[in-house]
Design an enzyme around this catalytic site. Structure first.
Site, PDB file in Angstrom:
ATOM      1  N   HIS A 411       0.813  -1.221   0.000  1.00  0.00           N
ATOM      2  CA  HIS A 411       0.000   0.000   0.000  1.00  0.00           C
ATOM      3  C   HIS A 411       0.851   1.278   0.000  1.00  0.00           C
ATOM      4  O   HIS A 411       0.316   2.378  -0.136  1.00  0.00           O
ATOM      5  CB  HIS A 411      -0.924   0.008   1.218  1.00  0.00           C
ATOM      6  CG  HIS A 411      -2.255   0.643   0.953  1.00  0.00           C
ATOM      7  ND1 HIS A 411      -2.533   1.364  -0.182  1.00  0.00           N
ATOM      8  CD2 HIS A 411      -3.400   0.678   1.691  1.00  0.00           C
ATOM      9  CE1 HIS A 411      -3.772   1.811  -0.143  1.00  0.00           C
ATOM     10  NE2 HIS A 411      -4.326   1.416   0.992  1.00  0.00           N
ATOM     11  N   ASP A 415      -2.366   1.626  -4.554  1.00  0.00           N
ATOM     12  CA  ASP A 415      -3.614   1.958  -3.882  1.00  0.00           C
ATOM     13  C   ASP A 415      -4.671   0.888  -4.145  1.00  0.00           C
ATOM     14  O   ASP A 415      -4.507   0.036  -5.024  1.00  0.00           O
ATOM     15  CB  ASP A 415      -4.119   3.322  -4.351  1.00  0.00           C
ATOM     16  CG  ASP A 415      -3.204   4.458  -3.905  1.00  0.00           C
ATOM     17  OD1 ASP A 415      -2.606   4.336  -2.821  1.00  0.00           O
ATOM     18  OD2 ASP A 415      -3.087   5.450  -4.649  1.00  0.00           O
TER      19      ASP A 415
END
Length: 439
Positions: A411, A415
């Site tokens: 992350h 995304d």
């Protein structure tokens, strides 16, 4: 008689050194051409070094647990003939960084007063001695280091870890001693003394077994990955009924024509490679604060070994393979992994990894990213389940073959939109599989 220099061969573009794990021959033994002389280990795989000539082993230049650089002479073999023979010089193949380290060690040997390590009853490899001399480590200090090698030997990693922590421990000890001299004989709360880490069983029936070399490496890599990447997962259920039916229909003809078994893995790998071309943002790696966009799509294929350890051989340029080529690559790497015949280069250069947790009956999983990659896909078990089937005449319940795809991604740079869209595209390719296609 001639003497042949057996050198550590080039083992892959990113492999610069290996550790000697076992000598299969001893001085005086006869050796046939292409016969294995010793076993070595890189940070990924174990392999053997064969002899390029027939003769007699007359000298061994490195001991077990010594680290050898690519191109270094590791043994001398005496052959029939009158000329001195050797393998071609491969100095140019040694990375510049390795050459600079070697140069630094040589300079250190000239400028630092050498410690007399020969006075010790313990064995220290030449590399360990050179590093110790370079860092100004005394014999007593070197002997105090707890070794993780065979028979408690101190290897390069042990010494480098000691050097890394040496400065901070010294400063903490000195500051505590100056502030509280009356407590200097007692261990402080934030200084850990060098002690043995061998656990003691409190139950007479317990068995204490040390991790093997590969398990130690896996443990190190897994912890580092969790500490490095911000892991997050996306899950999606896929209807693979058409794929199951198609494989059942063609698998015998496929094996007869190609001489290879057709499993589900190459079919899934084909879909992943296509999705990576659609979403190149998943085919990247991270180096500090920089993102490296990978040109080639090299799929890592996590494989369990017979001893329970895990290894990840890599299918190079997977997007350029048709299904037959993918099946051959999957079977070849899988078979050689189980037989312990992988070469160091077989595990290098991966840009994305796929692991099949369904092999062991798991419905889905949350796999750990293979650094420095940013994503890994887990394939769950294929199961017959009741499902709603939509038709022009209405909806009804039927039996379908379904599975879960579990996508773990980093992350920091990926995304949810990209991570979720990628795994959804893999699912779309699988559900749109053409049952009329040829293999």
């Amino acid at each position: 008689m001639a003497k042949f220099e057996l050198k550590l061969p080039k083992m892959g573009e990113s492999v610069a050194e290996a550790t000697v794990t076992n000598w299969l021959k001893k001085v005086g033994d006869k050796i046939e051409m292409d016969e294995a002389v010793l076993e070595i280990a890189t940070d990924k795989v174990d392999s053997e070094v064969p002899s390029e000539v027939a003769g007699t082993l007359v000298e061994i230049l490195f001991n077990t647990d010594d680290v050898v650089q690519v191109g270094q002479t590791i043994a001398i073999i005496e052959t029939e003939g009158s000329a001195v023979a050797s393998t071609p010089e491969v100095k140019a193949e040694v990375p510049v960084a390795v050459a600079e380290v070697a140069k630094a060690v040589e300079v250190a040997k000239e400028t630092v007063a050498p410690a007399d390590f020969s006075a010790s009853d313990k064995f220290f490899s030449p590399l360990v001695k050179n590093i110790a001399k370079e860092e100004g480590i005394s014999l007593a200090e070197l002997e105090s280091i707890a070794g993780s090698g065979k028979d408690g030997r101190v290897n390069k990693e042990d010494l480098l870890n000691y050097i890394k922590n040496r400065g901070s421990q010294t400063s903490v000890q000195s500051s505590v001693a100056s502030a509280q001299p009356v407590l200097e004989t007692k261990p402080t709360s934030n200084v850990k003394p060098e002690t043995s880490t061998v656990p003691v069983s409190v139950n007479g029936g317990d068995e204490i077994v040390e991790m093997d070399r590969m398990r130690k490496l896996i443990s190190k890599y897994m912890v580092e990955s969790v500490q490095t990447s911000a892991h997050v997962q996306s899950f999606i259920e896929v209807d693979v009924t058409n794929i199951v039916k198609w494989r059942d229909k063609v698998k015998n003809a496929f094996e007869k024509r190609e001489g290879e078994k057709l499993t589900f893995t190459p079919i899934f790998m084909e879909a992943v490679a296509k999705a990576l071309k659609d979403f190149p943002g998943m085919n990247i790696s991270v180096d500090g604060e920089f993102i490296i966009k990978r040109k080639n799509i090299n799929l890592g294929m996590a494989a369990a070994l017979l001893n329970g350890n895990l290894i990840v051989p890599v299918i190079k340029n997977a997007d350029q393979l048709n299904l037959v080529g993918m099946a051959k690559a999957v079977n070849d790497l899988g078979n050689r992994a189980k037989a312990g015949k992988l070469k160091p280069d077989d595990t290098q250069g991966g840009t994305y990894t796929v692991t099949n947790v369904g092999t062991f009956g798991s419905v889905f999983g949350t796999p750990i990213i293979n650094q420095p990659q940013v994503g890994i896909l887990a394939l769950g078990a294929i199961r017959k389940v009741p499902a709603v089937i939509e038709t022009p005449e209405g909806d009804f319940i039927g039996i379908r073959q379904k599975m879960f795809l579990s996508h773990s991604y980093d992350h920091r740079v990926v995304d949810g939109a990209l991570g979720g869209s990628f795994v959804k595209r893999v699912a779309e390719y699988l559900e749109a599989f053409d049952v009329n296609r040829d293999f």
